[in-house]
Design a protein around this motif. Structure first.
Motif, mmCIF file in Angstrom:
data_model
loop_
_atom_site.group_PDB
_atom_site.id
_atom_site.type_symbol
_atom_site.label_atom_id
_atom_site.label_comp_id
_atom_site.label_asym_id
_atom_site.label_seq_id
_atom_site.Cartn_x
_atom_site.Cartn_y
_atom_site.Cartn_z
ATOM 1 N N ILE A 169 -3.399 -4.282 -14.490
ATOM 2 C CA ILE A 169 -3.405 -3.026 -14.681
ATOM 3 C C ILE A 169 -4.499 -2.175 -14.959
ATOM 4 C CG2 ILE A 169 -2.227 -1.296 -16.654
ATOM 5 C CD1 ILE A 169 -0.108 -3.589 -17.195
ATOM 6 N N ASP A 170 -4.999 -0.999 -14.476
ATOM 7 C CA ASP A 170 -6.104 -0.329 -14.836
ATOM 8 C C ASP A 170 -6.060 0.860 -15.832
ATOM 9 O OD1 ASP A 170 -8.535 1.108 -14.789
ATOM 10 O OD2 ASP A 170 -8.641 1.453 -12.458
ATOM 11 N N ASP A 171 -6.117 0.416 -17.117
ATOM 12 C CA ASP A 171 -6.087 1.292 -18.417
ATOM 13 C C ASP A 171 -6.994 2.329 -18.394
ATOM 14 O OD1 ASP A 171 -3.934 -0.289 -19.740
ATOM 15 O OD2 ASP A 171 -5.399 -1.824 -20.160
ATOM 16 N N SER A 172 -8.221 2.286 -17.558
ATOM 17 C CA SER A 172 -8.853 3.331 -17.511
ATOM 18 C C SER A 172 -8.687 4.546 -16.529
ATOM 19 C CB SER A 172 -10.278 2.909 -17.247
ATOM 20 O OG SER A 172 -10.449 2.358 -15.911
ATOM 21 N N ALA A 173 -7.684 4.179 -15.652
ATOM 22 C CA ALA A 173 -7.242 5.049 -14.511
ATOM 23 C C ALA A 173 -6.275 6.264 -15.168
ATOM 24 C CB ALA A 173 -6.322 4.655 -13.431
ATOM 25 N N ASP A 174 -6.527 7.597 -14.609
ATOM 26 C CA ASP A 174 -5.623 8.632 -15.150
ATOM 27 C C ASP A 174 -5.283 9.256 -13.901
ATOM 28 O OD1 ASP A 174 -4.530 10.314 -16.724
ATOM 29 O OD2 ASP A 174 -6.058 11.689 -16.896
ATOM 30 N N PRO A 175 -3.812 8.901 -13.351
ATOM 31 C CA PRO A 175 -2.731 8.378 -14.173
ATOM 32 C C PRO A 175 -2.807 6.854 -14.184
ATOM 33 C CG PRO A 175 -1.944 8.973 -12.048
ATOM 34 C CD PRO A 175 -3.403 9.480 -12.106
ATOM 35 N N LEU A 176 -2.304 6.272 -15.077
ATOM 36 C CA LEU A 176 -2.346 4.837 -15.161
ATOM 37 C C LEU A 176 -1.928 4.155 -14.021
ATOM 38 C CD1 LEU A 176 -2.472 2.449 -17.394
ATOM 39 C CD2 LEU A 176 -0.187 2.974 -17.799
ATOM 40 N N THR A 177 -2.485 3.264 -13.430
ATOM 41 C CA THR A 177 -1.937 2.601 -12.315
ATOM 42 C C THR A 177 -2.043 1.006 -12.325
ATOM 43 O OG1 THR A 177 -4.217 2.512 -11.415
ATOM 44 C CG2 THR A 177 -2.957 4.395 -10.664
ATOM 45 N N GLY A 178 -1.524 0.379 -11.336
ATOM 46 C CA GLY A 178 -1.365 -1.076 -11.459
ATOM 47 C C GLY A 178 -1.556 -1.557 -10.081
ATOM 48 N N LEU A 179 -1.893 -2.893 -9.888
ATOM 49 C CA LEU A 179 -1.651 -3.566 -8.770
ATOM 50 C C LEU A 179 -0.244 -4.399 -8.700
ATOM 51 C CD1 LEU A 179 -2.980 -4.294 -6.093
ATOM 52 C CD2 LEU A 179 -3.915 -6.323 -7.209
ATOM 53 N N ILE A 180 0.497 -3.991 -7.651
ATOM 54 C CA ILE A 180 1.722 -4.441 -7.796
ATOM 55 C C ILE A 180 1.843 -5.607 -6.482
ATOM 56 C CG2 ILE A 180 4.337 -4.070 -7.575
ATOM 57 C CD1 ILE A 180 2.714 -2.859 -10.102
ATOM 58 N N ASP A 181 2.606 -6.644 -6.680
ATOM 59 C CA ASP A 181 2.886 -7.760 -5.466
ATOM 60 C C ASP A 181 4.229 -7.530 -5.407
ATOM 61 O OD1 ASP A 181 3.504 -10.299 -4.584
ATOM 62 O OD2 ASP A 181 1.663 -10.594 -4.627
ATOM 63 N N PHE A 182 4.462 -7.270 -3.949
ATOM 64 C CA PHE A 182 5.779 -7.317 -3.524
ATOM 65 C C PHE A 182 6.107 -8.356 -2.577
ATOM 66 C CE2 PHE A 182 4.415 -2.908 -4.052
ATOM 67 C CZ PHE A 182 5.226 -2.405 -4.892
ATOM 68 N N GLY A 183 6.152 -9.635 -3.010
ATOM 69 C CA GLY A 183 6.359 -10.843 -2.127
ATOM 70 C C GLY A 183 5.321 -10.964 -1.256
ATOM 71 N N GLY A 184 3.986 -10.835 -1.679
ATOM 72 C CA GLY A 184 2.818 -11.211 -0.939
ATOM 73 C C GLY A 184 2.116 -10.014 -0.572
ATOM 74 N N VAL A 185 2.569 -8.732 -0.539
ATOM 75 C CA VAL A 185 1.951 -7.716 -0.003
ATOM 76 C C VAL A 185 1.565 -6.953 -1.609
ATOM 77 C CG1 VAL A 185 2.107 -5.351 1.188
ATOM 78 C CG2 VAL A 185 3.065 -7.546 2.047
ATOM 79 N N VAL A 215 7.864 5.084 -3.253
ATOM 80 C CA VAL A 215 6.977 6.034 -3.066
ATOM 81 C C VAL A 215 5.664 6.026 -3.935
ATOM 82 C CG1 VAL A 215 8.348 7.698 -1.569
ATOM 83 C CG2 VAL A 215 7.871 8.058 -3.952
ATOM 84 N N GLY A 216 5.291 4.994 -4.288
ATOM 85 C CA GLY A 216 4.090 4.716 -5.105
ATOM 86 C C GLY A 216 4.342 4.735 -6.541
ATOM 87 N N PHE A 217 5.419 5.063 -7.019
ATOM 88 C CA PHE A 217 5.645 5.319 -8.398
ATOM 89 C C PHE A 217 6.561 4.052 -9.049
ATOM 90 C CE2 PHE A 217 4.482 9.110 -6.939
ATOM 91 C CZ PHE A 217 3.819 9.677 -8.154
ATOM 92 N N ALA A 218 6.085 3.241 -10.005
ATOM 93 C CA ALA A 218 6.926 2.384 -10.872
ATOM 94 C C ALA A 218 7.793 3.252 -11.732
ATOM 95 C CB ALA A 218 6.109 1.379 -11.677
#
Length: 106
Positions: free
Chosen positions: A12-28, A50-53
């Motif tokens: 999770i990138d707490d410094s990003a605005d908006p808040l973003t994170g790296l998500i693993d989709f079964g290897g991707v 579409v890029g939004f959790a």
């Protein structure tokens, strides 16, 4: 087709605005906006569209969904090479540029 795909929060990138994170989709792994689930923790699963959790998901359901998506070929459709996928749908071979090995005389 655009799916809402479950993935595991890797970072999770707490410094990003908006808040973003790296998500693993079964290897991707892809970046996604986490603003709608801003209290999510690393290691938890979320559904991404579409890029939004959009919401959290328990691990058992997430893994079962990922396995089913993989069996149906939907992960390749969703995360595969867009140019290659378009070429397949058009019934033609994807055009690729020759790789420069760096060993040719200049």
């Amino acid at each position: 087709m655009c799916l809402a795909v479950p993935g595991k929060v890797v970072s999770i990138d707490d410094s990003a605005d908006p808040l973003t994170g790296l998500i693993d989709f079964g290897g991707v792994q892809k970046q996604a906006c986490l603003e709608y689930v801003s209290d999510v923790k690393v290691g938890e699963y979320v559904i991404v569209h579409v890029g939004f959790a959009l919401q959290r998901l328990d691990e058992e359901s997430a893994l079962a969904s990922l396995q089913l998506f993989e069996e149906l070929g939907l992960l390749e459709e969703e995360f595969g090479d867009a140019w290659e996928q378009a070429a397949k749908e058009a019934g033609t071979a994807a055009v690729t540029e020759p790789q420069d090995s760096g060993s040719e005389a200049r």
